[in-house]
Write a protein that holds these residues in place. Structure first.
Motif, mmCIF file in Angstrom:
data_model
loop_
_atom_site.group_PDB
_atom_site.id
_atom_site.type_symbol
_atom_site.label_atom_id
_atom_site.label_comp_id
_atom_site.label_asym_id
_atom_site.label_seq_id
_atom_site.Cartn_x
_atom_site.Cartn_y
_atom_site.Cartn_z
ATOM 1 N N LEU A 1 5.603 7.264 6.059
ATOM 2 C CA LEU A 1 6.465 6.250 5.471
ATOM 3 C C LEU A 1 6.342 6.224 3.954
ATOM 4 C CD1 LEU A 1 6.081 3.225 7.943
ATOM 5 C CD2 LEU A 1 8.131 4.582 7.512
ATOM 6 N N ARG A 2 5.114 6.427 3.456
ATOM 7 C CA ARG A 2 4.929 6.470 1.998
ATOM 8 C C ARG A 2 5.751 7.595 1.387
ATOM 9 N NH1 ARG A 2 -1.022 7.333 -0.266
ATOM 10 N NH2 ARG A 2 -1.129 5.044 -0.276
ATOM 11 N N ASN A 3 5.726 8.761 1.991
ATOM 12 C CA ASN A 3 6.499 9.890 1.470
ATOM 13 C C ASN A 3 7.987 9.577 1.472
ATOM 14 O OD1 ASN A 3 4.119 11.364 1.138
ATOM 15 N ND2 ASN A 3 4.267 12.274 3.191
ATOM 16 N N ALA B 1 0.824 -1.216 0.000
ATOM 17 C CA ALA B 1 0.000 0.000 0.000
ATOM 18 C C ALA B 1 0.854 1.260 0.000
ATOM 19 C CB ALA B 1 -0.927 -0.001 1.217
ATOM 20 N N LEU B 2 2.084 1.174 0.511
ATOM 21 C CA LEU B 2 2.974 2.340 0.502
ATOM 22 C C LEU B 2 3.356 2.738 -0.920
ATOM 23 C CD1 LEU B 2 5.386 1.470 3.467
ATOM 24 C CD2 LEU B 2 3.327 2.871 3.510
ATOM 25 N N GLY C 1 1.213 2.368 -3.446
ATOM 26 C CA GLY C 1 -0.016 2.655 -4.166
ATOM 27 C C GLY C 1 -0.573 4.031 -3.864
ATOM 28 N N ASP C 2 -1.828 4.217 -4.252
ATOM 29 C CA ASP C 2 -2.514 5.486 -4.027
ATOM 30 C C ASP C 2 -3.594 5.297 -2.975
ATOM 31 O OD1 ASP C 2 -1.007 6.727 -6.059
ATOM 32 O OD2 ASP C 2 -2.364 5.907 -7.588
ATOM 33 N N GLY C 3 -4.245 6.381 -2.618
ATOM 34 C CA GLY C 3 -5.307 6.314 -1.633
ATOM 35 C C GLY C 3 -4.826 6.772 -0.275
ATOM 36 N N PRO C 4 -5.728 7.275 0.566
ATOM 37 C CA PRO C 4 -5.341 7.778 1.892
ATOM 38 C C PRO C 4 -4.858 6.657 2.801
ATOM 39 C CG PRO C 4 -7.738 7.696 1.683
ATOM 40 C CD PRO C 4 -7.180 7.389 0.327
ATOM 41 N N LEU C 5 -3.929 7.001 3.687
ATOM 42 C CA LEU C 5 -3.408 6.075 4.685
ATOM 43 C C LEU C 5 -3.374 6.778 6.036
ATOM 44 C CD1 LEU C 5 -0.345 4.457 2.818
ATOM 45 C CD2 LEU C 5 -2.558 3.410 3.274
ATOM 46 N N PRO C 6 -3.368 6.011 7.136
ATOM 47 C CA PRO C 6 -3.199 6.634 8.459
ATOM 48 C C PRO C 6 -1.901 7.420 8.542
ATOM 49 C CG PRO C 6 -3.906 4.345 8.671
ATOM 50 C CD PRO C 6 -3.597 4.566 7.215
ATOM 51 N N GLY C 7 -1.810 8.333 9.502
ATOM 52 C CA GLY C 7 -0.717 9.283 9.580
ATOM 53 C C GLY C 7 0.675 8.696 9.490
#
Length: 462
Positions: free
Chosen positions: A398-400, A384-385, A387-393
């Motif tokens: 970590l995605r960034n 999920a990191l 991919g797209d879509g909102p994630l918890p804070g």
């Protein structure tokens, strides 16, 4: 009116009461009568959660009840899953259509090998038949070895695959007499496909029977399913006796009937598989539920997730997840092992290849169903990191970092997701259990490799 002393009921049917007669004997109510004192307490329950109709002794005539008992598992509907009735109805429709199509295909094959032709050679026909059967037998063995372990995980998709492949096989049989120069090759390919259908169909039928049996009654459910299929095939045989003389002399009409029956067969199979509500998690259902949880903060129930589960395309999540990977394929040096162990407290080791978005999970000998479920969740969170879509804070941060940082920091991201999972997974697991998912078992595809390793002294072993 005398008070009701006791009552009885058969399975999930309506109850009947018993009163004291003037002579001191017990007087039972007739089936189907209502008695005012218990009008609310003994109402026949509907057939499952979806309200499908069950037949109770109090609501059906005795002959009909006895007839249904021949074809339905004992204790129906409480002894089977709520999706049993809609699935079986559509399964009967597809079996009927397949029976008629099979009659057309068999007619074509017999015509192709020379039945009714005085010039046909018996030895040539026998040789063709033996080659056809031997090809199918070899294909059955190889296919069972190659794909047998994967069918439990994706029973719905393999069930559809089997039925579509069966239609293709029958189409080849119908076309075989039109192509006499390659008749033998065509019927061999067709029989090979039918043998693959037999493996996939039998394996998925066993998996679905296990899902539908709710009182350790797999044998009864399987036997009654066989009775239903036999009845449908008998009806198809009788209709075929009327249909074949009408279409056998017209190839275009025969082909038109086949295409119509094939369309009905595929549609009925799709509706049957879509009616299934499986409460155990495979990778597709886990990904759907996890993605909704990360984006919305709530867990989808089995009904919603099964309705959203892809059946034709898009079977997999964006990440390539390999559970039960061999340790020697995941790491090749002591430094890599130390990196994977840092921040580790679970009976699994996880390596993430960002370039291919591939997650390999090494399982410990102590890894049970819950640990494997957490490992799969961990791997899908890493996917999920990317991919797209909102994630918890914390996951959004970590995605960034993943998008901005070098690939060599993958093990650092894995270590930090361990900390996030420690907070996230207990809530997710409780949500799964509250929503009705079975977490004591799963249908995740797990290889047989297991490993042992020494944790750092300050880390506790689970």
């Amino acid at each position: 009116m005398a008070d009701v002393l006791c009552s009885e009921q058969f399975g999930s049917g309506a109850a009947r009461g018993c009163r004291a007669a003037p002579d001191g004997s017990l007087q039972w109510e007739a089936w189907g009568r209502s008695w005012w004192g218990f009008s609310g307490a003994f109402t026949a329950k509907p057939g499952g959660r979806d309200g499908g109709g069950g037949v109770a002794p109090g609501t059906a005539t005795p002959p009909l009840s006895r007839l249904l008992a021949v074809f339905l598992p004992q204790g129906f509907p409480d002894s089977v899953s709520p999706d049993y009735l809609p699935y079986q109805l559509w399964d009967s429709v597809q079996a009927f259509a397949s029976s008629l199509s099979g009659s057309l295909a068999t007619h074509a094959v017999l015509l192709g090998i020379g039945v009714g032709d005085a010039k046909a050679s018996v030895s040539a026909a026998t040789a063709t038949w033996l080659v056809k059967d031997s090809t199918g037998m070899l294909g059955r063995i190889i296919f069972a070895w190659w794909m047998g372990s994967k069918m439990d995980c994706n029973a719905k998709q393999w069930r559809l695959f089997a039925d579509v492949l069966n239609d293709i096989a029958m189409f080849l049989e119908i076309m075989a007499p039109i192509l006499p120069f390659c008749f033998t090759i065509t019927v061999c390919i067709s029989n090979l496909a039918k043998c693959l259908v037999g493996v996939a169909g039998g394996a998925t039928r066993a998996a679905l029977t296990m899902h539908q049996a709710r009182r350790n009654n797999m044998a009864d459910v399987s036997a009654k399913d066989g009775s239903q299929e036999t009845l449908v095939n008998l009806a198809g045989l009788l209709v075929s006796l009327l249909m074949l003389p009408l279409v056998s002399d017209s190839p275009s009409l025969s082909l038109g009937c086949f295409f119509f029956l094939t369309a009905l067969h595929i549609y009925a199979n799709y509706r049957a598989v879509r009616a299934l509500v499986i409460e155990t998690l495979n990778e597709q259902r886990l990904w759907l539920v996890l993605r909704h949880f990360l984006q919305q903060g709530e867990v989808l129930g089995p009904t919603s997730a099964n309705r959203m589960e892809p059946l034709w395309t898009g079977f997999w999540s964006s990440v390539s997840l390999s559970l039960g990977a061999p340790l020697h394929c995941v790491m090749s040096s002591v430094s890599e092992l130390q990196q994977l162990l840092e921040g580790h407290r679970e009976p699994y080791l996880l390596r993430w290849d960002q370039s291919r978005n591939q997650v390999q999970v090494v399982l410990s000998q102590m890894a049970g169903p819950e640990a494997i479920l957490k490992a799969a969740t961990h791997g899908l969170v890493l996917g999920a990191l990317r991919g797209d879509g909102p994630l918890p804070g914390e996951l959004e941060e970590l995605r960034n970092r993943v998008r901005a940082g070098p690939e060599k920091e993958s093990w650092i991201v894995v270590r930090e997701t361990h900390q996030v999972l420690d907070k996230l997974f207990p809530k997710f697991l409780k949500g799964l259990q509250d929503a009705g998912w079975s977490t004591e078992k799963h249908q995740l595809e797990v290889d047989e490799w297991r490993a042992t390793w020494l944790l750092c002294p300050e880390k506790k072993v689970l």
